[in-house]
Design a protein around this motif. Structure first.
Motif, mmCIF file in Angstrom:
data_model
loop_
_atom_site.group_PDB
_atom_site.id
_atom_site.type_symbol
_atom_site.label_atom_id
_atom_site.label_comp_id
_atom_site.label_asym_id
_atom_site.label_seq_id
_atom_site.Cartn_x
_atom_site.Cartn_y
_atom_site.Cartn_z
ATOM 1 N N SER A 184 0.850 -1.183 0.000
ATOM 2 C CA SER A 184 0.000 0.000 0.000
ATOM 3 C C SER A 184 0.887 1.234 0.000
ATOM 4 N N SER A 185 0.545 2.251 0.745
ATOM 5 C CA SER A 185 1.312 3.491 0.799
ATOM 6 C C SER A 185 0.926 4.259 2.054
ATOM 7 N N VAL A 186 1.838 5.096 2.540
ATOM 8 C CA VAL A 186 1.480 5.963 3.666
ATOM 9 C C VAL A 186 0.380 6.929 3.261
ATOM 10 N N ALA A 187 0.200 7.126 1.942
ATOM 11 C CA ALA A 187 -0.879 8.004 1.473
ATOM 12 C C ALA A 187 -2.240 7.483 1.895
ATOM 13 N N ALA A 188 -2.345 6.164 2.130
ATOM 14 C CA ALA A 188 -3.624 5.553 2.508
ATOM 15 C C ALA A 188 -3.950 5.733 3.985
ATOM 16 N N LEU A 189 -3.036 6.333 4.749
ATOM 17 C CA LEU A 189 -3.265 6.485 6.187
ATOM 18 C C LEU A 189 -4.200 7.640 6.509
ATOM 19 N N GLY A 190 -4.331 8.582 5.574
ATOM 20 C CA GLY A 190 -5.128 9.757 5.886
ATOM 21 C C GLY A 190 -4.320 10.698 6.763
ATOM 22 N N SER A 191 -4.984 11.409 7.644
ATOM 23 C CA SER A 191 -4.295 12.357 8.522
ATOM 24 C C SER A 191 -5.093 12.548 9.790
#
Length: 335
Positions: A111-118
């Motif tokens: 996946s990616s850290v982009a999928a973590l949201g904020s």
């Protein structure tokens, strides 16, 4: 038998080499007419296909015990929003469905850290720290790439709820000596070309060797399922990263910071140019604003579970620069 998607990409190519070195039997998916030219390619059973071909994926998984789903589209260009959904979301859904049809398969998903949201709400001073517990804010504005990776992860968790054994890794910017005209490796090309400008802000990075090793260990050597693991070595100012890379290449590092107002003007002009010409913008709203809000991705969980730390950034940069110069030398000789 291990099945790998994205075998020609940065993670996939290094993963295949490590799997072969480990003595595993590898089958890999590729698109197009030419088999990817990567290390150990001759020892791989290559299957031509497409993630959007659900039936083809089912056939490709015949006799497979483990799947590494590394394929994915990385783009921040507005023209690619539909393709992002097709490749990252629909492609992952097809892969999950194919795995579910063969009970016993174990899936390792990149996946990616982009999928973590904020994190939402009031934050303390200093960088925002995010880990696996971060919640996706449905009401916030997200770029198309981040949304596609988030939705793709949901497909994996849907598979887990239906009985699939799966684990996901969420790497930050992955560094490795690959084609420096593609993806994150373009950062090294930027440093080599001695550009004078840089944008303020941080970049979170991780060595591709650490990504591959940790992905392999989590998927092949543990029974963990239904969990995600952030893979990120450290956050570093972009200027420092580019300066280290330029120094390693013996080139001049960037010295001029691009102010926010200039970046905002540039991405708007690039958007107009892309609309009028159909060309992809060199900078988008998302890339122009990336790094403005300091974010650090915490990878304590994977280090605790595996008892393994990440490589130091100077070692990674040196390894990448040496590898990229070797590739450049070979290419020049061929030309």
């Amino acid at each position: 038998m291990i099945f790998v998607t994205g075998g020609s990409g940065l993670v996939g190519s290094f993963l295949i080499a490590e799997l072969i070195a480990r003595g595993e039997s590898v089958r890999a998916l590729y698109r197009g007419d030419v088999v990817p030219q990567i290390p150990a390619a001759s020892q791989v059973e290559w299957v031509e296909g497409d993630l959007r071909d659900a039936l083809g994926l089912r056939v490709a998984l015949e006799g497979v015990t483990h799947v590494f789903h590394c394929a994915g589209l990385v783009s921040y260009a507005p023209q690619d929003e539909t393709a992002l959904l097709q490749v990252n979301v629909e492609g992952t859904a097809n892969m999950v469905d194919a795995c579910l049809e063969r009970p016993g398969i174990r899936l390792g998903y990149v996946s990616s850290v982009a999928a973590l949201g904020s994190k939402t709400g009031e934050q303390p001073a200093g960088p925002v720290q995010l880990d696996e517990t971060a919640k996706w804010d449905l009401g916030a504005e997200h770029n198309a790439y981040a949304t596609s990776k988030y939705l793709a992860e949901l497909e994996v968790w849907r598979g887990v709820s239906e009985g699939l054994q799966a684990v996901a890794v969420n790497p930050s910017v992955i560094l490795g000596p690959a084609d420096w005209n593609r993806s994150s490796t373009r950062l090294f090309r930027y440093a080599y070309d001695q550009h004078a400008f840089y944008t303020p802000g941080n970049i979170n990075v991780v060595d591709v060797r650490d990504v591959v090793d940790m992905l392999m260990r989590l998927t092949l050597d543990t029974t963990i399922s239904g969990e995600r693991f952030v893979l990120s070595a450290q956050a570093v100012p972009l200027r420092d990263f580019l300066s280290q890379a330029a120094t390693c290449f013996r080139r001049k590092p960037p010295t001029i910071a691009v102010p926010d107002w200039a970046a905002e003007t540039i991405w708007r002009l690039e958007h107009v140019r892309s609309v009028m010409t159909g060309a992809r913008p060199l900078i988008t709203k998302d890339t122009a604003r990336a790094g403005r809000r300091p974010v650090e991705y915490r990878a304590d969980k994977v280090q605790r579970v595996l008892g393994q730390s990440f490589r130091a950034l100077p070692d990674t940069i040196t390894w990448c620069c040496e590898g990229l110069m070797a590739r450049k030398h070979v290419t020049e000789q061929l030309v």
